[in-house]
Scaffold this motif. Structure first.
Motif, PDB file in Angstrom:
ATOM      1  N   GLU A 186     -42.774   1.156  32.994  1.00  0.00           N
ATOM      2  CA  GLU A 186     -43.759   2.201  32.700  1.00  0.00           C
ATOM      3  C   GLU A 186     -43.242   3.083  31.565  1.00  0.00           C
ATOM      4  O   GLU A 186     -43.991   3.423  30.630  1.00  0.00           O
ATOM      5  N   ALA A 187     -41.981   3.459  31.636  1.00  0.00           N
ATOM      6  CA  ALA A 187     -41.398   4.297  30.586  1.00  0.00           C
ATOM      7  C   ALA A 187     -41.337   3.536  29.264  1.00  0.00           C
ATOM      8  O   ALA A 187     -41.583   4.116  28.191  1.00  0.00           O
ATOM      9  N   GLU A 188     -41.024   2.259  29.334  1.00  0.00           N
ATOM     10  CA  GLU A 188     -40.941   1.450  28.109  1.00  0.00           C
ATOM     11  C   GLU A 188     -42.305   1.317  27.443  1.00  0.00           C
ATOM     12  O   GLU A 188     -42.416   1.386  26.213  1.00  0.00           O
ATOM     13  N   LEU A 189     -43.355   1.157  28.247  1.00  0.00           N
ATOM     14  CA  LEU A 189     -44.698   1.063  27.675  1.00  0.00           C
ATOM     15  C   LEU A 189     -45.143   2.412  27.120  1.00  0.00           C
ATOM     16  O   LEU A 189     -45.839   2.473  26.098  1.00  0.00           O
ATOM     17  N   ILE A 190     -44.747   3.496  27.779  1.00  0.00           N
ATOM     18  CA  ILE A 190     -45.077   4.823  27.263  1.00  0.00           C
ATOM     19  C   ILE A 190     -44.564   4.972  25.840  1.00  0.00           C
ATOM     20  O   ILE A 190     -45.276   5.437  24.940  1.00  0.00           O
ATOM     21  N   LYS A 191     -43.308   4.573  25.595  1.00  0.00           N
ATOM     22  CA  LYS A 191     -42.742   4.730  24.256  1.00  0.00           C
ATOM     23  C   LYS A 191     -43.455   3.843  23.244  1.00  0.00           C
ATOM     24  O   LYS A 191     -43.774   4.285  22.126  1.00  0.00           O
ATOM     25  N   CYS A 192     -43.731   2.595  23.604  1.00  0.00           N
ATOM     26  CA  CYS A 192     -44.441   1.703  22.680  1.00  0.00           C
ATOM     27  C   CYS A 192     -45.832   2.257  22.381  1.00  0.00           C
ATOM     28  O   CYS A 192     -46.252   2.316  21.217  1.00  0.00           O
ATOM     29  N   ALA A 193     -46.560   2.663  23.426  1.00  0.00           N
ATOM     30  CA  ALA A 193     -47.906   3.191  23.232  1.00  0.00           C
ATOM     31  C   ALA A 193     -47.873   4.475  22.409  1.00  0.00           C
ATOM     32  O   ALA A 193     -48.765   4.728  21.586  1.00  0.00           O
ATOM     33  N   HIS A 194     -46.867   5.292  22.633  1.00  0.00           N
ATOM     34  CA  HIS A 194     -46.688   6.540  21.875  1.00  0.00           C
ATOM     35  C   HIS A 194     -46.635   6.244  20.378  1.00  0.00           C
ATOM     36  O   HIS A 194     -47.359   6.857  19.575  1.00  0.00           O
ATOM     37  N   ASN A 195     -45.783   5.311  19.981  1.00  0.00           N
ATOM     38  CA  ASN A 195     -45.640   4.990  18.568  1.00  0.00           C
ATOM     39  C   ASN A 195     -46.886   4.309  18.001  1.00  0.00           C
ATOM     40  O   ASN A 195     -47.301   4.583  16.868  1.00  0.00           O
ATOM     41  N   ASN A 235     -58.914  17.447  23.721  1.00  0.00           N
ATOM     42  CA  ASN A 235     -58.835  17.171  25.157  1.00  0.00           C
ATOM     43  C   ASN A 235     -57.860  16.011  25.370  1.00  0.00           C
ATOM     44  O   ASN A 235     -58.188  14.870  25.085  1.00  0.00           O
ATOM     45  N   PRO A 236     -56.644  16.281  25.867  1.00  0.00           N
ATOM     46  CA  PRO A 236     -55.641  15.218  25.991  1.00  0.00           C
ATOM     47  C   PRO A 236     -56.019  14.120  26.968  1.00  0.00           C
ATOM     48  O   PRO A 236     -55.427  13.043  26.944  1.00  0.00           O
ATOM     49  N   LEU A 237     -57.005  14.361  27.828  1.00  0.00           N
ATOM     50  CA  LEU A 237     -57.410  13.347  28.803  1.00  0.00           C
ATOM     51  C   LEU A 237     -58.581  12.494  28.327  1.00  0.00           C
ATOM     52  O   LEU A 237     -58.967  11.535  28.993  1.00  0.00           O
ATOM     53  N   TYR A 238     -59.140  12.834  27.170  1.00  0.00           N
ATOM     54  CA  TYR A 238     -60.319  12.126  26.694  1.00  0.00           C
ATOM     55  C   TYR A 238     -59.999  10.676  26.334  1.00  0.00           C
ATOM     56  O   TYR A 238     -59.114  10.400  25.536  1.00  0.00           O
ATOM     57  N   GLY A 239     -60.716   9.760  26.952  1.00  0.00           N
ATOM     58  CA  GLY A 239     -60.631   8.355  26.569  1.00  0.00           C
ATOM     59  C   GLY A 239     -59.414   7.603  27.055  1.00  0.00           C
ATOM     60  O   GLY A 239     -59.202   6.463  26.652  1.00  0.00           O
ATOM     61  N   ILE A 240     -58.587   8.197  27.945  1.00  0.00           N
ATOM     62  CA  ILE A 240     -57.340   7.522  28.307  1.00  0.00           C
ATOM     63  C   ILE A 240     -57.444   6.743  29.616  1.00  0.00           C
ATOM     64  O   ILE A 240     -56.464   6.141  30.044  1.00  0.00           O
ATOM     65  N   ARG A 241     -58.619   6.721  30.245  1.00  0.00           N
ATOM     66  CA  ARG A 241     -58.729   6.037  31.536  1.00  0.00           C
ATOM     67  C   ARG A 241     -58.457   4.544  31.392  1.00  0.00           C
ATOM     68  O   ARG A 241     -57.752   3.947  32.178  1.00  0.00           O
ATOM     69  N   GLY A 242     -59.041   3.933  30.402  1.00  0.00           N
ATOM     70  CA  GLY A 242     -58.849   2.498  30.189  1.00  0.00           C
ATOM     71  C   GLY A 242     -59.725   1.669  31.108  1.00  0.00           C
ATOM     72  O   GLY A 242     -60.062   2.077  32.221  1.00  0.00           O
ATOM     73  N   GLY A 243     -60.129   0.493  30.624  1.00  0.00           N
ATOM     74  CA  GLY A 243     -60.930  -0.419  31.429  1.00  0.00           C
ATOM     75  C   GLY A 243     -62.420  -0.155  31.376  1.00  0.00           C
ATOM     76  O   GLY A 243     -63.189  -0.820  32.060  1.00  0.00           O
ATOM     77  N   ALA A 244     -62.829   0.816  30.578  1.00  0.00           N
ATOM     78  CA  ALA A 244     -64.247   1.142  30.476  1.00  0.00           C
ATOM     79  C   ALA A 244     -64.630   1.283  29.002  1.00  0.00           C
ATOM     80  O   ALA A 244     -63.977   2.000  28.244  1.00  0.00           O
ATOM     81  N   ALA A 245     -65.705   0.592  28.612  1.00  0.00           N
ATOM     82  CA  ALA A 245     -66.182   0.682  27.234  1.00  0.00           C
ATOM     83  C   ALA A 245     -66.824   2.048  26.990  1.00  0.00           C
ATOM     84  O   ALA A 245     -67.310   2.692  27.913  1.00  0.00           O
ATOM     85  N   TYR A 246     -66.802   2.496  25.731  1.00  0.00           N
ATOM     86  CA  TYR A 246     -67.573   3.695  25.434  1.00  0.00           C
ATOM     87  C   TYR A 246     -69.044   3.302  25.359  1.00  0.00           C
ATOM     88  O   TYR A 246     -69.409   2.189  25.002  1.00  0.00           O
ATOM     89  N   GLY A 247     -69.899   4.231  25.751  1.00  0.00           N
ATOM     90  CA  GLY A 247     -71.325   3.935  25.781  1.00  0.00           C
ATOM     91  C   GLY A 247     -72.131   5.130  25.339  1.00  0.00           C
ATOM     92  O   GLY A 247     -71.703   5.901  24.484  1.00  0.00           O
ATOM     93  N   GLY A 248     -73.297   5.321  25.953  1.00  0.00           N
ATOM     94  CA  GLY A 248     -74.169   6.402  25.552  1.00  0.00           C
ATOM     95  C   GLY A 248     -74.886   6.066  24.260  1.00  0.00           C
ATOM     96  O   GLY A 248     -75.048   4.905  23.890  1.00  0.00           O
ATOM     97  N   VAL A 249     -75.302   7.097  23.555  1.00  0.00           N
ATOM     98  CA  VAL A 249     -76.063   6.900  22.318  1.00  0.00           C
ATOM     99  C   VAL A 249     -75.167   7.031  21.088  1.00  0.00           C
ATOM    100  O   VAL A 249     -75.154   6.167  20.206  1.00  0.00           O
ATOM    101  N   CYS A 250     -74.362   8.092  21.024  1.00  0.00           N
ATOM    102  CA  CYS A 250     -73.679   8.444  19.780  1.00  0.00           C
ATOM    103  C   CYS A 250     -72.588   7.462  19.356  1.00  0.00           C
ATOM    104  O   CYS A 250     -72.546   7.025  18.204  1.00  0.00           O
ATOM    105  N   LEU A 251     -71.661   7.153  20.266  1.00  0.00           N
ATOM    106  CA  LEU A 251     -70.496   6.368  19.843  1.00  0.00           C
ATOM    107  C   LEU A 251     -70.863   4.947  19.415  1.00  0.00           C
ATOM    108  O   LEU A 251     -70.425   4.497  18.343  1.00  0.00           O
TER     109      LEU A 251
END
Length: 298
Positions: A186-195, A235-251
């Motif tokens: 988990e820590a190793e992926l955090i660093k890779c994802a961070h970069n 918003n640091p929590l925006y979009g980080i859930r994962g596994g769900a496509a963005y939807g709605g009208v705008c994006l």
């Protein structure tokens, strides 16, 4: 005062060792580069060309070895060689030591590579002479020493609760937010994802720079405004859930529509195109029954 060995004394290793030494710990730098050792010694630092744990108390052995890329892969040759040398030193020790992976490595390296190498070269088992932990660095090359001494984020991961506690106690005085994990991957992926996130953000704004240039616009005030207006920026929590496509009208409308804008001014935006393709794939995945094979078109 902790006993600390820093194996690998490049930018990260030097900043790490100097930071611990400034905090009052006894630090030894270990490296195979004679010029680097001479430079460290010229500063009055304890720098050696090998690791010897025979007369040492229980210590932290921190791996800050190079892990460069060769094409689309990490080259772990030097990292493996340095880890093997730590295993050989552990063989001669009667104490138990915490081996900390601080280098940026592929997820799974601590338990899938480091631990087996230490077992093989030490003849010991985890918990019977050593434990393995992950503590990835978040240092900038230009300010590495200062970043170590004043971290904004510290990540500690180990299977052993006591190891996590010991490493946390060592790092807590430096301040910053400390996050604990039980799985080193988990820590190793955090660093890779961070970069990778940082690289993606830079490439995104470079694409917008190309668009601005073609339209005769100045990017800086636009980027500074978006940095305050976009939810993903504030918003640091925006979009980080994962596994769900963005939807709605705008994006969906604007990501796809803007590709047409780029085409109209003769620009290719491969990052934006990839964003749309990933979202299309996630939309397909969301509509597929659990366990069904992925479509080759996706």
């Amino acid at each position: 005062m902790a006993r600390i060995f820093v194996v690998g004394s490049g930018v990260v290793g030097t900043a790490t060792g100097k930071g611990f030494r400034h905090a009052g710990h006894k630090v030894t730098f270990v490296d195979v580069d004679e010029a680097r050792l001479a430079a460290l010694r010229s500063e009055g630092l304890d720098a050696r060309d090998g690791l010897d744990l025979r007369a040492e108390p229980s210590s932290f052995v921190i791996l800050t070895l190079p892990t460069p890329n060769v094409g689309h892969a990490y080259d772990l040759t030097a990292f493996e060689r340095g880890t093997a040398s730590v295993g050989e030193a552990l063989r001669e020790s009667y104490e138990s030591h915490v081996v900390v992976v601080r280098s940026t490595v592929p997820p799974g390296t601590a338990e899938g590579l480091v631990q087996p190498l230490l077992e093989r070269h030490s003849g010991k088992k985890p918990g019977e002479g050593f434990t393995v932990a992950s503590n990835p660095e978040f240092l900038r090359a230009a300010s590495a020493v200062e970043d170590f001494r004043h971290p904004w984020m510290t990540v500690v991961a180990a299977r052993s609760t006591r190891t996590r506690e010991r490493l946390g106690e060592l790092l807590q005085p430096f301040g910053g937010d400390i996050r604990y994990f039980s799985n080193p991957a988990e820590a190793e992926l955090i660093k890779c994802a961070h970069n990778i996130y940082n690289a993606t953000k830079i490439s995104f704004w470079n694409e917008m720079w190309l668009v601005s240039r073609e339209l005769g616009l100045e990017l800086e005030p636009i980027a500074q405004t978006v940095a305050r207006s976009a939810e993903g920026s504030i918003n640091p929590l925006y979009g980080i859930r994962g596994g769900a496509a963005y939807g709605g009208v705008c994006l969906p409308k604007d990501t796809q529509g803007f590709l047409g804008v780029a085409d109209s001014i003769g620009l290719r935006l491969p990052l934006l195109k990839a964003v749309v393709e990933v979202n299309d794939r996630m939309t397909l995945e969301a509509g597929r029954p659990t366990g069904s094979p992925a479509s080759s078109a996706a």
